[in-house]
Design a protein around this motif. Structure first.
Motif, short mmCIF file in Angstrom:
data_model
loop_
_atom_site.label_atom_id
_atom_site.label_comp_id
_atom_site.label_asym_id
_atom_site.label_seq_id
_atom_site.Cartn_x
_atom_site.Cartn_y
_atom_site.Cartn_z
N PHE A 119 0.86 -1.18 0.00
CA PHE A 119 0.00 0.00 0.00
C PHE A 119 0.90 1.24 0.00
O PHE A 119 1.95 1.25 0.66
CB PHE A 119 -0.89 -0.01 1.24
N ILE A 120 0.50 2.27 -0.72
CA ILE A 120 1.21 3.55 -0.68
C ILE A 120 0.17 4.66 -0.58
O ILE A 120 -0.88 4.60 -1.22
CB ILE A 120 2.12 3.75 -1.92
N ASN A 121 0.42 5.66 0.24
CA ASN A 121 -0.57 6.69 0.55
C ASN A 121 -0.61 7.82 -0.49
O ASN A 121 -0.78 8.99 -0.15
CB ASN A 121 -0.28 7.29 1.94
N LEU A 122 -0.46 7.45 -1.75
CA LEU A 122 -0.52 8.42 -2.84
C LEU A 122 -1.46 7.90 -3.91
O LEU A 122 -1.55 6.69 -4.13
CB LEU A 122 0.87 8.65 -3.46
N GLY A 123 -2.15 8.81 -4.60
CA GLY A 123 -3.06 8.39 -5.66
C GLY A 123 -3.16 9.43 -6.76
O GLY A 123 -2.31 10.32 -6.87
N ARG A 124 -4.20 9.33 -7.54
CA ARG A 124 -4.35 10.24 -8.67
C ARG A 124 -4.43 11.69 -8.24
O ARG A 124 -3.95 12.58 -8.94
CB ARG A 124 -5.60 9.86 -9.47
N SER B 175 -2.76 3.96 -3.48
CA SER B 175 -2.50 3.03 -4.59
C SER B 175 -1.88 1.76 -4.03
O SER B 175 -1.56 1.66 -2.84
CB SER B 175 -1.56 3.66 -5.62
N PHE B 176 -1.72 0.76 -4.93
CA PHE B 176 -1.07 -0.50 -4.58
C PHE B 176 -0.06 -0.86 -5.65
O PHE B 176 -0.23 -0.54 -6.82
CB PHE B 176 -2.12 -1.63 -4.46
N PHE B 177 1.00 -1.53 -5.25
CA PHE B 177 1.97 -2.04 -6.21
C PHE B 177 2.57 -3.33 -5.67
O PHE B 177 2.52 -3.60 -4.46
CB PHE B 177 3.07 -1.02 -6.51
N GLU B 178 3.10 -4.15 -6.58
CA GLU B 178 3.73 -5.41 -6.21
C GLU B 178 5.22 -5.37 -6.54
O GLU B 178 5.62 -4.87 -7.58
CB GLU B 178 3.08 -6.59 -6.96
N LEU B 179 6.01 -5.96 -5.63
CA LEU B 179 7.45 -6.11 -5.86
C LEU B 179 7.86 -7.53 -5.49
O LEU B 179 7.16 -8.22 -4.73
CB LEU B 179 8.26 -5.11 -5.02
N SER C 138 4.97 13.44 2.47
CA SER C 138 5.62 12.27 3.05
C SER C 138 4.98 11.00 2.50
O SER C 138 3.75 10.92 2.35
CB SER C 138 5.51 12.28 4.58
N VAL C 139 5.81 10.02 2.23
CA VAL C 139 5.34 8.76 1.65
C VAL C 139 5.27 7.70 2.72
O VAL C 139 6.21 7.52 3.52
CB VAL C 139 6.27 8.30 0.51
N ASN C 140 4.16 6.97 2.75
CA ASN C 140 3.99 5.85 3.68
C ASN C 140 3.74 4.59 2.86
O ASN C 140 2.79 4.53 2.06
CB ASN C 140 2.82 6.11 4.62
N VAL C 141 4.58 3.58 3.04
CA VAL C 141 4.45 2.31 2.33
C VAL C 141 4.32 1.19 3.34
O VAL C 141 5.12 1.10 4.28
CB VAL C 141 5.65 2.05 1.40
N GLU C 142 3.30 0.34 3.18
CA GLU C 142 3.07 -0.77 4.09
C GLU C 142 2.72 -2.02 3.29
O GLU C 142 2.22 -1.94 2.17
CB GLU C 142 1.93 -0.47 5.06
N ILE C 143 2.96 -3.17 3.90
CA ILE C 143 2.57 -4.44 3.28
C ILE C 143 1.06 -4.58 3.38
O ILE C 143 0.45 -4.23 4.39
CB ILE C 143 3.25 -5.62 4.00
N THR C 144 0.45 -5.05 2.32
CA THR C 144 -0.99 -5.27 2.32
C THR C 144 -1.29 -6.68 1.83
O THR C 144 -0.46 -7.32 1.19
CB THR C 144 -1.71 -4.24 1.42
N GLN C 145 -2.49 -7.17 2.12
CA GLN C 145 -2.86 -8.51 1.70
C GLN C 145 -3.06 -8.55 0.19
O GLN C 145 -3.41 -7.56 -0.43
CB GLN C 145 -4.16 -8.94 2.40
#
Length: 616
Positions: free
Chosen positions: A463-468, A502-506, A527-534
């Motif tokens: 998960f990332i706390n940024l979008g369109r 938004s969501f992304f996979e790595l 500020s960017v926040n990235v967390e693991i999501t299901q």
């Protein structure tokens, strides 16, 4: 086998052929040259690509040409600029010892006034593309009333490209009493219509079996998922260090994208498609012929007429729409007696497309596994060792430096010196393919017993706390990921851009590194926040996702479009994404299939012409 002299050619032509290294005629030359010299009967001639069709029709025309007359006596039509230029150059080479022979090549994209000035001087042989030829006829600059030979080269392709009207217009201004010669590598029904409409009781000759693939070409296929198509291409190239080949794509947009990916991955590559100017196309082809380019990425039409004899590989990044086009593609390799390899990269749903091709070329495709990282590293290592072993030492250039070199390396024993030397050249492959996935296993595990799609277990979803609303799009997200320098080789999977997040996979092997890398990161001052999501459960729903928090969980809803990391290339920028248009499948639309590359049709553009290269 006969000699060129026995075919009835004069001494001037024989001398030119000797200079060019021609020793004995090919089968099509052996059959066609005496027939055209001795008869005025129309002729249909079929032979595989790369067997010398240009010499088969141009040598007898030169033999019978009236060099005392400056009237146009032969008009040769070809479907593309490249092929027309190549034919013109070949005829000039064949006639260099003949006095008074003038040849002119006319095609779109070049200065028409210069071509008109050339016609005014008088030329016996005109080679042209249909569009420019008709243009010059309508202007009254190209007069064909004295034409004795009308030659249609690659006639099937001219019809496929929609040039029937132009062919009709050229035929209308040529004399009834002329010899029409039709040369082609394939024999679809459309060629029979040409014979019925344009030819009078033609004789037919065939060199080899019609439409049969070359015996010198081996046909293989690799089955992968759509997202692994480019990674598979990269691995095939890496596993063949001495590869010198053409990668065929179906659209200009795809051609530019694949070429850009190869360049980013360190290959001397370039694209050849219909949006290039003639000067650009000539420059690309010159670099490819002299091997400054290792890989040429091209559309079918742009690659017609390429006269390159030492290609090791032809790679079908996407299979062509028409079966005959595969014959033309594969015929680019295995020429002049050399062995060649034609490879198709396909998905499971494209497997059925191979069967009609096999029936047409009367050869089977052999299934191959995409090379593993270990196999690639081994291949690259031994290629390096062999190149070192075969390299000649230029003492004149390096002897003055040797004393300093020996001094710098003093203290290293033989084994240690070899290990360090190999590592300097080889570490990039070891690093790139460390912990690399099995792309074949990815294909096998993509569907369960009932054929239903399953999630890729090799990826972690974030998960990332940024979008369109933050001006984020797939390209910018890829750039943001790259900026964090997680690793040189992280694979980017699916990308989903919503309104406020938004969501992304790595690659799951770099999960911890990803979380750490994004600590303190910012995007446009936020500020960017990235967390693991299901993993998102696959359903017909819209942009719904669930992410884990240490204190529990919550749902976040948003309306958005789902993005796939188009190539998911095996590098940091490998996940470059394209928006999936709902009207398109496999990267093509119906409208793109024939409009993607039309020479001499400047008013017909590719639907995807807005694509531009992006470098991260």
């Amino acid at each position: 086998m006969s000699t060129f002299k026995e075919l009835g050619l004069n001494d001037e032509i024989l001398k030119a052929l000797t200079d060019l290294g021609y020793e004995t005629p090919s089968e099509i030359q052996e059959k066609a040259v005496p027939q055209v010299i001795s008869s005025t009967q129309d002729l249909k001639a079929f032979a595989q690509t790369g067997t010398g069709k240009t010499a088969a029709f141009s040598l007898p025309v030169l033999q019978k040409l009236d060099t005392n007359s400056k009237a146009t006596q032969a008009i040769i039509l070809s479907p593309t600029r490249e092929l027309a230029v190549q034919i013109g150059k070949n005829i000039e080479s064949f006639s260099k010892y003949m006095k008074g022979v003038n040849v002119l090549t006319v095609y779109g994209g070049a200065n028409i006034e210069e071509q008109i000035r050339g016609l005014r001087k008088g030329v016996q042989i005109v080679v042209g593309t249909p569009g420019r030829t008709v243009d010059l006829i309508k202007r009254g600059k190209l007069k064909l009333e004295n034409v004795q030979w009308l030659i249609l080269d690659e006639a099937d392709e001219m019809l496929n490209m929609g040039f029937k009207d132009e062919l009709d217009q050229v035929l209308e201004v040529t004399p009834v009493e002329k010899q029409t010669l039709l040369f082609s590598a394939t024999f679809p029904r459309e060629v029979e219509s040409i014979a019925r409409n344009y030819m009078d009781d033609p004789m037919e000759i065939t060199a080899g079996q019609k439409n049969k693939g070359s015996d010198n070409v081996t046909n293989e296929y690799y089955m992968v998922t759509e997202r692994n198509r480019y990674p598979a291409l990269r691995r095939i190239c890496d596993a063949n260090p001495d590869i010198y080949g053409i990668v065929f794509c179906r659209t200009k947009r795809e051609t530019a994208q694949v070429a850009d990916n190869l360049i980013q991955d360190g290959y001397n590559a370039d694209a050849l498609h219909g949006d290039l100017s003639q000067a650009q196309r000539d420059g690309v082809m010159q670099k490819f012929r002299n091997k400054s380019l290792q890989m040429l990425v091209a559309t079918d039409v742009a690659a017609r007429g390429l006269d390159v004899n030492n290609l090791t590989h032809v790679i079908n990044y996407k299979l062509p729409d028409q079966i005959e086009a595969y014959t033309h593609r594969s015929g680019r390799t295995g020429r002049a007696g050399n062995k060649g390899l034609s490879i198709a990269i396909i998905t499971n749903k494209e497997l059925s497309k191979l069967r009609p091709i096999e029936r047409k070329i009367n050869k089977k495709f052999e299934k191959k596994d995409v090379p593993s990282g270990e196999e690639i590293c081994k291949s690259q290592l031994f290629s390096l060792i062999n190149n070192v072993k075969e390299t000649e030492v230029n003492h004149k250039q390096i002897d003055s430096y040797l004393e300093s070199i020996y001094s710098s390396l003093e203290g290293l024993d033989r084994e240690e010196l070899i290990q360090k030397f190999v590592s300097v050249e080889f570490n990039k492959f070891l690093k790139h393919y460390a912990n690399s996935r099995d792309l074949n296993e990815a294909e096998r595990s993509r569907t369960d017993e009932r054929g239903k799609s399953r999630d890729d277990e090799n990826m972690t979803r974030f998960f990332i706390n940024l979008g369109r609303k933050d001006d984020l799009n797939p390209g910018k997200l890829i750039g943001l990921i790259n900026q964090q320098e997680i690793t040189d080789n992280v694979e980017i999977g699916q990308i989903e851009i919503l309104d406020t997040f938004s969501f992304f996979e790595l690659d799951k092997n770099f999960t911890d590194e990803t979380i750490s890398a994004f600590e303190g990161a910012d995007f446009n001052g936020r500020s960017v926040n990235v967390e693991i999501t299901q993993k998102k459960k696959r359903s017909g729903g819209g942009g719904r996702g669930r992410r884990d928090r240490r204190g529990g969980s919550e749902d976040r809803r948003g309306r958005g479009r789902r993005y796939e990391g188009g190539n998911r290339s095996e590098r940091r920028s490998g996940g470059r994404s394209d928006r999936n248009d709902s009207r398109r499948r496999d990267g093509d639309s119906k409208d793109n299939r024939r409009s993607s590359d039309r020479p001499d049709r400047s008013d017909r553009s590719d639907r995807s012409a807005g694509f531009g290269r992006r470098r991260n």
